[in-house]
Structure formats: C-alpha cells, structure tokens
Design a protein around this motif. Structure first.
Motif, PDB file in Angstrom:
ATOM      1  N   ALA A  21       7.161  -8.669 -28.247  1.00  0.00           N
ATOM      2  CA  ALA A  21       6.020  -9.212 -29.294  1.00  0.00           C
ATOM      3  C   ALA A  21       5.360 -10.218 -28.458  1.00  0.00           C
ATOM      4  N   VAL A  22       4.055  -9.991 -28.465  1.00  0.00           N
ATOM      5  CA  VAL A  22       3.109 -11.095 -27.740  1.00  0.00           C
ATOM      6  C   VAL A  22       1.839 -11.336 -28.468  1.00  0.00           C
ATOM      7  N   THR A  23       1.103 -12.532 -28.500  1.00  0.00           N
ATOM      8  CA  THR A  23      -0.071 -12.620 -29.146  1.00  0.00           C
ATOM      9  C   THR A  23      -1.066 -11.912 -28.461  1.00  0.00           C
ATOM     10  N   ALA A  24      -2.031 -11.531 -29.337  1.00  0.00           N
ATOM     11  CA  ALA A  24      -3.106 -10.936 -28.652  1.00  0.00           C
ATOM     12  C   ALA A  24      -3.885 -11.923 -27.572  1.00  0.00           C
ATOM     13  N   PHE A  25      -4.114 -13.111 -27.920  1.00  0.00           N
ATOM     14  CA  PHE A  25      -4.647 -14.116 -27.220  1.00  0.00           C
ATOM     15  C   PHE A  25      -4.039 -14.117 -25.707  1.00  0.00           C
ATOM     16  N   SER A  26      -2.676 -14.217 -25.751  1.00  0.00           N
ATOM     17  CA  SER A  26      -1.995 -14.156 -24.289  1.00  0.00           C
ATOM     18  C   SER A  26      -2.135 -13.054 -23.682  1.00  0.00           C
ATOM     19  N   ALA A  27      -2.271 -11.913 -24.318  1.00  0.00           N
ATOM     20  CA  ALA A  27      -2.420 -10.359 -23.637  1.00  0.00           C
ATOM     21  C   ALA A  27      -3.858 -10.299 -23.033  1.00  0.00           C
ATOM     22  N   GLY A  28      -4.931 -11.045 -23.431  1.00  0.00           N
ATOM     23  CA  GLY A  28      -6.342 -11.023 -23.185  1.00  0.00           C
ATOM     24  C   GLY A  28      -6.875  -9.884 -24.026  1.00  0.00           C
ATOM     25  N   ILE A  29      -6.371  -9.544 -25.005  1.00  0.00           N
ATOM     26  CA  ILE A  29      -6.910  -8.379 -25.806  1.00  0.00           C
ATOM     27  C   ILE A  29      -7.500  -8.810 -27.130  1.00  0.00           C
ATOM     28  N   PRO A  30      -8.411  -8.106 -27.917  1.00  0.00           N
ATOM     29  CA  PRO A  30      -8.908  -8.498 -29.304  1.00  0.00           C
ATOM     30  C   PRO A  30      -7.867  -8.305 -30.076  1.00  0.00           C
ATOM     31  N   PRO A  31      -7.599  -9.230 -31.251  1.00  0.00           N
ATOM     32  CA  PRO A  31      -6.652  -9.159 -31.955  1.00  0.00           C
ATOM     33  C   PRO A  31      -6.971  -7.854 -33.076  1.00  0.00           C
TER      34      PRO A  31
ATOM     35  N   LEU B  62       2.577  -5.570 -30.519  1.00  0.00           N
ATOM     36  CA  LEU B  62       3.834  -5.021 -29.725  1.00  0.00           C
ATOM     37  C   LEU B  62       3.139  -4.617 -28.582  1.00  0.00           C
ATOM     38  N   LYS B  63       3.877  -5.301 -27.458  1.00  0.00           N
ATOM     39  CA  LYS B  63       3.500  -4.671 -26.108  1.00  0.00           C
ATOM     40  C   LYS B  63       4.766  -3.956 -25.469  1.00  0.00           C
ATOM     41  N   GLN B  64       4.279  -2.763 -25.181  1.00  0.00           N
ATOM     42  CA  GLN B  64       5.265  -1.870 -24.438  1.00  0.00           C
ATOM     43  C   GLN B  64       4.795  -1.666 -23.123  1.00  0.00           C
ATOM     44  N   SER B  65       5.560  -1.524 -22.057  1.00  0.00           N
ATOM     45  CA  SER B  65       5.486  -1.619 -20.620  1.00  0.00           C
ATOM     46  C   SER B  65       6.553  -0.619 -20.046  1.00  0.00           C
ATOM     47  N   VAL B  66       5.933   0.232 -18.975  1.00  0.00           N
ATOM     48  CA  VAL B  66       6.732   0.582 -17.876  1.00  0.00           C
ATOM     49  C   VAL B  66       6.302  -0.342 -16.613  1.00  0.00           C
ATOM     50  N   THR B  67       7.470  -0.963 -16.315  1.00  0.00           N
ATOM     51  CA  THR B  67       7.355  -2.179 -15.302  1.00  0.00           C
ATOM     52  C   THR B  67       7.552  -1.734 -13.833  1.00  0.00           C
ATOM     53  N   GLY B  68       8.058  -0.378 -13.682  1.00  0.00           N
ATOM     54  CA  GLY B  68       8.638  -0.170 -12.186  1.00  0.00           C
ATOM     55  C   GLY B  68       8.377   1.256 -11.936  1.00  0.00           C
ATOM     56  N   SER B  69       8.830   2.076 -11.009  1.00  0.00           N
ATOM     57  CA  SER B  69       8.652   3.373 -10.886  1.00  0.00           C
ATOM     58  C   SER B  69       9.084   4.332 -12.099  1.00  0.00           C
TER      59      SER B  69
END
Length: 271
Positions: free
Chosen positions: A64-74, A81-88
């Motif tokens: 869970a992140v703030t939209a502001f910290s992610a640099g996206i509009p709320p 919710l931020k979901q990421s594949v961070t590797g290969s």
C-alpha cells in the motif's frame, strides 16, 4: 468476521426476491442501490488489511502506497495498491475469499470491479507473459489453480482472456466439446498513464452453465457464456476465489508496476 459473513449470506439469499420488489419511477431495486456492494478495498487504512492475504513468489511484491509518493494522480483517496514484478520473473497476488466462495457455492452471479493505473506499457517477448487478474479454484486434491486469467499482450497491450493458463483447469472446457488451454483476444489496448475501470462478471458453475464477461471503461471486451468457472464439489474441490495480480516474466520496464484502487465485489454492475 461472523457478522460480515452473515451479511454476505443474507445478501445472497435475498437477492432474487429483492430484485423483483416494486420500485417507483423505474428506479433500480433498493438492494441494488444499498446492498449492491458486499466488500470493498480502498487501502485508506494505509495497509492491505482489507484483503485476506498476499501471496508472493519469485521477485514480486504488493504494498500500500500513497498516490503522491508513487507520482500518480489519486483515484478514490490518498492510498492505492501497488503491485510490482521486481526481477526477471515473479508473481504477487491479492486475494479475497469469503464473499466469492459463498456466492460461488450459491450459484449467484457477481461482479468484481476495480480501477487500474499503468504508468507505462509493459512489454515482453514471445514466451513471456503478464497477468493482472485471475479467477481461481481448488481441485479435488486440494491444488489451487487459475481457471480463467486476464493477460496483457506484450506488443500492443490489449487484454487477453485465457482459460486454463497453467493447463490445470478441468479437463473438459471451457465450453462443451472443448479441451485444453484457450485464449480470447481483444482489439482495444489498455490506456496508460490514466486510471482505467475494469469490471468482471462471473456466473459461477462447475458445469457448462457459467459465464465470464469483462468490460474496460464500460466497453464489453469479452463475453463467454455456457462455460465452467470452477472445479466441482468433489473431495477437496469447489472452493473459488479471485485475485488481483502482477505476475509475469521478462518484463520491460523492470520493476513492472501497476496500481489498483476502489476494488469491489457486488451483486450488480457499479454505477
């Protein structure tokens, strides 16, 4: 938990009767207006506590992140919710169980909706993949598998609806007379750098009486009827759930991220 489960079951049992209730001026039935939503998650708690669980494998994570910290509009609030594949390769899966299982066992059609934000197009080569949503079920031996899944094309970024993506769905299906994995492609790419509204309708069935529909920004992309959506109630089988995912391999950019907000499970389409 007992109170929430009781409300869920009450909504399921009363839905058919309330749907036919008289309403003035052609208005929707009152249960559609007031008991439409059975569960929702907006992450405004600042964490992922509204969900039942986080399932991570390989190099992937949900936070869970703030939209502001992610640099996206709320969207619906400050948190997303931020979901990421961070590797290969890797997969992260956010799941919700009780409402979906109760609706599935009752055979009640339901809807899952959410807003999704992709900062950039995610690309990958043939042989790799990216999945953002899955309809899953448990087989007679207790093994959990995706029955249907929503993928994105690695070249043109259009959604793809897949049956039996890991070849573990029921042998016969999705339609009568068919076997093996199936893919259904759309022609409308997912917009990037803006919030996109997704809706999935599921008529749960372990026989060829189910249905799966998907809309993107109110446009119907997939309409599969007379299909299976889960395993039969044999042995340990039959349990069904859904999950929002970031699951894939060989992705560009890396990390490959998307953001989700205002997730709902409901008895009708959201206004």
């Amino acid at each position: 938990m007992r109170f929430a489960t009781a409300l869920t079951l009450l909504g399921i049992l009363l839905a058919p009767q309330l749907a036919s209730a008289d309403c003035p001026d052609g208005a929707p039935p009152w249960w559609q207006r007031y008991a439409r939503i059975l569960w929702s998650a907006g992450m405004e708690t600042g964490d992922l506590s509204q969900w039942n669980g986080v399932d991570n494998s390989g190099s992937a994570i949900s936070t869970a992140v703030t939209a502001f910290s992610a640099g996206i509009p709320p969207k619906g609030g400050n948190w997303v919710l931020k979901q990421s594949v961070t590797g290969s390769s890797g997969g992260t899966r956010m799941q919700r169980f009780p409402e979906i299982d109760a609706l599935s066992r009752a055979g009640t059609t339901f809807y899952v909706s959410w807003w999704d934000y992709f900062p950039a197009k995610i690309t990958f080569r043939p042989g790799d993949m990216f999945s953002m949503f899955q309809i899953c079920s448990q087989d007679a031996n207790g093994v959990f598998s995706p029955i249907w899944a929503v993928f994105l094309d690695g070249t043109n970024f259009v959604p793809i609806l897949g049956w039996s993506p890991n070849r573990m769905a029921p042998v016969d299906g999705p339609h009568a007379g068919q076997t093996g994995p199936r893919e259904y492609s759309s022609t409308v790419p997912v917009p990037v750098a803006q919030w996109v509204f997704f809706e999935v309708m599921i008529t749960p069935s372990s026989t060829f009486t189910g249905a799966v529909k998907l809309w993107m920004n109110r446009q119907l992309l997939f309409d599969q009827t007379l299909v299976k959506t889960r395993f039969p109630d044999v042995g340990l089988g039959g349990f069904q759930y859904v999950q929002n995912t970031a699951y894939g391999s060989g992705l560009t950019p890396t990390p490959a991220s998307h953001y989700v907000d205002d997730v709902t499970i409901s008895l009708g389409r959201m206004p």
